[in-house]
Design a protein around this motif. Structure first.
Motif, PDB file in Angstrom:
ATOM      1  N   VAL A 122       8.252 -21.900 -11.452  1.00 23.88           N
ATOM      2  CA  VAL A 122       8.683 -20.919 -10.462  1.00 23.88           C
ATOM      3  C   VAL A 122       8.402 -21.447  -9.061  1.00 23.88           C
ATOM      4  O   VAL A 122       7.324 -21.982  -8.784  1.00 23.88           O
ATOM      5  N   ALA A 123       9.378 -21.315  -8.160  1.00 20.52           N
ATOM      6  CA  ALA A 123       9.240 -21.805  -6.782  1.00 20.52           C
ATOM      7  C   ALA A 123       8.991 -20.634  -5.837  1.00 20.52           C
ATOM      8  O   ALA A 123       9.661 -19.602  -5.926  1.00 20.52           O
ATOM      9  N   THR A 124       8.026 -20.801  -4.931  1.00 21.79           N
ATOM     10  CA  THR A 124       7.805 -19.826  -3.869  1.00 21.79           C
ATOM     11  C   THR A 124       8.668 -20.216  -2.672  1.00 21.79           C
ATOM     12  O   THR A 124       8.600 -21.347  -2.187  1.00 21.79           O
ATOM     13  N   LEU A 125       9.476 -19.280  -2.203  1.00 17.06           N
ATOM     14  CA  LEU A 125      10.446 -19.581  -1.149  1.00 17.06           C
ATOM     15  C   LEU A 125       9.845 -19.520   0.250  1.00 17.06           C
ATOM     16  O   LEU A 125      10.314 -20.194   1.162  1.00 17.06           O
ATOM     17  N   GLY A 126       8.837 -18.696   0.457  1.00 16.63           N
ATOM     18  CA  GLY A 126       8.246 -18.555   1.785  1.00 16.63           C
ATOM     19  C   GLY A 126       7.342 -17.342   1.816  1.00 16.63           C
ATOM     20  O   GLY A 126       7.051 -16.726   0.784  1.00 16.63           O
ATOM     21  N   ARG A 127       6.884 -16.996   3.022  1.00 14.11           N
ATOM     22  CA  ARG A 127       6.017 -15.826   3.196  1.00 14.11           C
ATOM     23  C   ARG A 127       6.561 -14.968   4.333  1.00 14.11           C
ATOM     24  O   ARG A 127       6.929 -15.484   5.399  1.00 14.11           O
ATOM     25  N   LEU A 128       6.618 -13.659   4.086  1.00 15.74           N
ATOM     26  CA  LEU A 128       7.099 -12.704   5.082  1.00 15.74           C
ATOM     27  C   LEU A 128       5.992 -11.700   5.369  1.00 15.74           C
ATOM     28  O   LEU A 128       5.502 -11.027   4.459  1.00 15.74           O
ATOM     29  N   ASP A 129       5.567 -11.625   6.628  1.00 20.99           N
ATOM     30  CA  ASP A 129       4.572 -10.639   7.028  1.00 20.99           C
ATOM     31  C   ASP A 129       5.259  -9.302   7.227  1.00 20.99           C
ATOM     32  O   ASP A 129       6.122  -9.151   8.103  1.00 20.99           O
ATOM     33  N   LEU A 130       4.895  -8.327   6.446  1.00 22.38           N
ATOM     34  CA  LEU A 130       5.557  -7.027   6.468  1.00 22.38           C
ATOM     35  C   LEU A 130       5.129  -6.231   7.696  1.00 22.38           C
ATOM     36  O   LEU A 130       3.992  -6.319   8.153  1.00 22.38           O
ATOM     37  N   GLY A 131       6.074  -5.464   8.209  1.00 21.46           N
ATOM     38  CA  GLY A 131       5.834  -4.716   9.434  1.00 21.46           C
ATOM     39  C   GLY A 131       6.322  -5.438  10.664  1.00 21.46           C
ATOM     40  O   GLY A 131       6.423  -4.842  11.738  1.00 21.46           O
ATOM     41  N   LEU A 148       2.772   4.062  12.951  1.00 18.09           N
ATOM     42  CA  LEU A 148       1.423   3.552  12.707  1.00 18.09           C
ATOM     43  C   LEU A 148       0.627   3.419  13.998  1.00 18.09           C
ATOM     44  O   LEU A 148       1.126   2.928  15.007  1.00 18.09           O
ATOM     45  N   LYS A 149      -0.633   3.863  13.945  1.00 20.06           N
ATOM     46  CA  LYS A 149      -1.530   3.690  15.079  1.00 20.06           C
ATOM     47  C   LYS A 149      -1.747   2.209  15.361  1.00 20.06           C
ATOM     48  O   LYS A 149      -1.631   1.362  14.468  1.00 20.06           O
ATOM     49  N   SER A 150      -2.094   1.885  16.590  1.00 18.39           N
ATOM     50  CA  SER A 150      -2.530   0.525  16.911  1.00 18.39           C
ATOM     51  C   SER A 150      -3.771   0.224  16.083  1.00 18.39           C
ATOM     52  O   SER A 150      -4.733   0.996  16.072  1.00 18.39           O
ATOM     53  N   GLY A 151      -3.739  -0.869  15.358  1.00 20.66           N
ATOM     54  CA  GLY A 151      -4.855  -1.209  14.473  1.00 20.66           C
ATOM     55  C   GLY A 151      -4.749  -0.582  13.105  1.00 20.66           C
ATOM     56  O   GLY A 151      -5.627  -0.788  12.255  1.00 20.66           O
ATOM     57  N   GLY A 152      -3.675   0.206  12.865  1.00 22.17           N
ATOM     58  CA  GLY A 152      -3.474   0.797  11.550  1.00 22.17           C
ATOM     59  C   GLY A 152      -3.085  -0.244  10.518  1.00 22.17           C
ATOM     60  O   GLY A 152      -2.811  -1.411  10.844  1.00 22.17           O
ATOM     61  N   ILE A 153      -3.049   0.166   9.262  1.00 21.56           N
ATOM     62  CA  ILE A 153      -2.877  -0.785   8.163  1.00 21.56           C
ATOM     63  C   ILE A 153      -1.671  -0.410   7.305  1.00 21.56           C
ATOM     64  O   ILE A 153      -1.444   0.771   7.001  1.00 21.56           O
ATOM     65  N   LEU A 154      -0.904  -1.432   6.944  1.00 24.35           N
ATOM     66  CA  LEU A 154       0.200  -1.291   5.995  1.00 24.35           C
ATOM     67  C   LEU A 154      -0.245  -1.738   4.609  1.00 24.35           C
ATOM     68  O   LEU A 154      -0.950  -2.741   4.465  1.00 24.35           O
ATOM     69  N   ILE A 155       0.170  -1.016   3.605  1.00 19.92           N
ATOM     70  CA  ILE A 155       0.049  -1.452   2.209  1.00 19.92           C
ATOM     71  C   ILE A 155       1.444  -1.328   1.596  1.00 19.92           C
ATOM     72  O   ILE A 155       1.954  -0.214   1.465  1.00 19.92           O
ATOM     73  N   PRO A 156       2.098  -2.467   1.298  1.00 18.63           N
ATOM     74  CA  PRO A 156       1.632  -3.854   1.273  1.00 18.63           C
ATOM     75  C   PRO A 156       1.695  -4.514   2.642  1.00 18.63           C
ATOM     76  O   PRO A 156       2.287  -3.978   3.581  1.00 18.63           O
ATOM     77  N   THR A 157       1.106  -5.721   2.710  1.00 23.82           N
ATOM     78  CA  THR A 157       1.018  -6.409   3.990  1.00 23.82           C
ATOM     79  C   THR A 157       1.846  -7.683   4.073  1.00 23.82           C
ATOM     80  O   THR A 157       2.212  -8.099   5.169  1.00 23.82           O
ATOM     81  N   ALA A 158       2.160  -8.305   2.945  1.00 21.14           N
ATOM     82  CA  ALA A 158       2.942  -9.549   2.981  1.00 21.14           C
ATOM     83  C   ALA A 158       3.692  -9.732   1.673  1.00 21.14           C
ATOM     84  O   ALA A 158       3.311  -9.187   0.630  1.00 21.14           O
ATOM     85  N   LEU A 159       4.756 -10.514   1.762  1.00 22.58           N
ATOM     86  CA  LEU A 159       5.642 -10.720   0.616  1.00 22.58           C
ATOM     87  C   LEU A 159       6.007 -12.190   0.504  1.00 22.58           C
ATOM     88  O   LEU A 159       6.322 -12.836   1.508  1.00 22.58           O
ATOM     89  N   GLU A 160       5.957 -12.715  -0.721  1.00 21.21           N
ATOM     90  CA  GLU A 160       6.391 -14.089  -0.994  1.00 21.21           C
ATOM     91  C   GLU A 160       7.507 -14.044  -2.038  1.00 21.21           C
ATOM     92  O   GLU A 160       7.245 -13.877  -3.232  1.00 21.21           O
ATOM     93  N   PRO A 161       8.771 -14.158  -1.616  1.00 25.33           N
ATOM     94  CA  PRO A 161       9.870 -14.228  -2.588  1.00 25.33           C
ATOM     95  C   PRO A 161       9.778 -15.497  -3.420  1.00 25.33           C
ATOM     96  O   PRO A 161       9.353 -16.554  -2.925  1.00 25.33           O
ATOM     97  N   GLN A 162      10.190 -15.401  -4.682  1.00 27.03           N
ATOM     98  CA  GLN A 162      10.141 -16.526  -5.607  1.00 27.03           C
ATOM     99  C   GLN A 162      11.498 -16.724  -6.262  1.00 27.03           C
ATOM    100  O   GLN A 162      12.325 -15.814  -6.282  1.00 27.03           O
ATOM    101  N   LEU A 163      11.704 -17.921  -6.811  1.00 26.47           N
ATOM    102  CA  LEU A 163      12.969 -18.232  -7.478  1.00 26.47           C
ATOM    103  C   LEU A 163      12.696 -19.036  -8.736  1.00 26.47           C
ATOM    104  O   LEU A 163      11.787 -19.886  -8.759  1.00 26.47           O
ATOM    105  N   SER A 164      13.505 -18.797  -9.761  1.00 28.00           N
ATOM    106  CA  SER A 164      13.362 -19.493 -11.037  1.00 28.00           C
ATOM    107  C   SER A 164      14.729 -19.918 -11.561  1.00 28.00           C
ATOM    108  O   SER A 164      15.734 -19.244 -11.316  1.00 28.00           O
TER     109      SER A 164
END
Length: 376
Positions: free
Chosen positions: A191-200, A127-143
């Motif tokens: 449903v519980a959100t476990l956290g947030r992970l910034d992808l990349g 990826l170029k500097s300033g390029g973009i990822l799709i997806p960008t972040a992930l929030e795992p959940q638990l039930s």
């Protein structure tokens, strides 16, 4: 092939998924952008990028499903704007960096298809500097889950459904991640959100989360289920949460208990989730303080480990090539940029037929090596 077709038919018929990815791609991809469709499968995300104005899309896929992508892109008239790389992305090299990377390796639990390592490596190398990822972040959940179907899948190993000789397999079943379609009626608590992970970004190889639940009804606890909320771009999200009205057509990761446990409304339950995402290991510890009960499971214990393979991998073992290794070495030594495939096959059949029990086995092996380990 039937399983591949069924799997990708499901992906392509998921209206919510396609609408959300199309919305994100149309916002991000600019006229003239270079794009990688990472783990492209049938190529739908790359096709959306081309329609959004990409000047070039690199389709990267290790499996044979890339041929579906190749045919589809050609029929759509984009062959001149496309490259196809049948390779594991960790082995891929490209001539110049790209503006956008798109990827739908979001698993049932979000991270369980190797998404974290995949996108961290791709961002760093492609990826170029300033390029973009799709997806960008992930929030795992638990039930917390009550499900007669899930319960039956574990119990069948000991309820007489299978021969008694195989009842020991219930321990493996209870330490395995199962893909299950669960809904709000299966939930015993919110449903519980476990956290947030910034992808990349480079994620810690060992991730841990804790979720505290308050049961909202009486029932039987059969296990827990992992799901996700995934940010594609800005305010565009996808989710497979069993409680969501706009959930994808994608199963959740059901993580069972060996046997169901009766619970009551208002009861507290604590669940620890431990993950080694690089080798796809998940552990779950379920604690019921008011009943003084605790259950621990891990997908490592659900692996049918090959003792011979483990012995071979010992760090202090002296390594020698077996017949298969010798055959691969010889085949590759013949791939000199001069000989044809037929010539290599003839040489192997003439001089090295003893490496395999039959000529057909040797011929098939040579074809596999040449297909995987040589350039187009």
């Amino acid at each position: 092939m039937a399983k591949i077709l069924e799997e990708h038919a499901g992906y392509l018929s998921d209206r919510i998924k396609l609408e959300r990815f199309q919305a994100a791609i149309s916002k991000v991809v600019q006229i003239g952008d270079r794009v990688i469709d990472l783990g492209c499968g049938s190529g739908i995300l790359g096709l959306l990028a081309l329609r959004a104005g990409a000047s070039k899309v690199l389709f990267v896929e290790e499996g044979e499903v890339i041929e579906i992508a190749r045919r589809t892109i050609a029929d759509a008239g984009y062959s001149d704007q496309s490259e196809f790389h049948r390779v594991n992305s960790y082995e891929l090299t490209i001539a110049e960096p790209v503006d956008v990377i798109v990827c739908d390796h979001v698993g049932y639990f979000g991270f369980d298809y190797g998404l974290l390592g995949l996108l961290a490596d791709a961002k760093n190398r492609f990826l170029k500097s300033g390029g973009i990822l799709i997806p960008t972040a992930l929030e795992p959940q638990l039930s917390l889950i009550e499900s007669a179907e899930c319960r039956k899948g574990i119990a069948l190993w000991r309820d007489g459904t299978v021969p008694a000789d195989f009842q020991w397999m219930d321990e493996f079943a209870a330490n395995t991640k199962h893909a299950k379609d669960l809904g709000s009626d299966n939930l015993l608590a919110s449903v519980a959100t476990l956290g947030r992970l910034d992808l990349g970004e480079d994620a810690d190889p060992f991730l841990t989360w804790k979720a505290d639940f308050k049961c909202q009804r009486d029932g039987e606890l059969d296990g827990v289920a992992g799901s996700f909320s995934c940010q594609l771009h800005d305010d565009t999200y996808i989710t497979n949460s069993p409680g969501a009205k706009d959930s994808l057509n994608r199963p959740q990761a059901f993580l069972p208990l060996l046997e169901p446990v009766a619970i009551t409304r208002g009861e507290s339950i604590v669940v620890d989730v431990l993950v080694r995402h690089l080798d796809h290991i998940i552990g779950w510890i379920v604690e019921l303080p008011e009943q003084n009960k605790k259950f621990a499971h891990t997908t490592f214990n659900g692996k049918l480990l090959d003792r011979e393979m483990l012995t071979r991998a010992q760090p202090d073992r002296i390594v020698t090539l077996n017949n298969r290794g010798q055959a691969r070495q010889v085949v590759l030594s013949y791939c000199d940029g001069i000989r044809t495939v037929d010539e290599i096959q003839t040489l192997m059949q003439r001089d090295h037929v003893n490496l395999f029990p039959t000529e057909q086995a040797l011929s098939t092996f040579v074809t596999q090596v040449i297909s995987w380990d040589t350039d187009e």
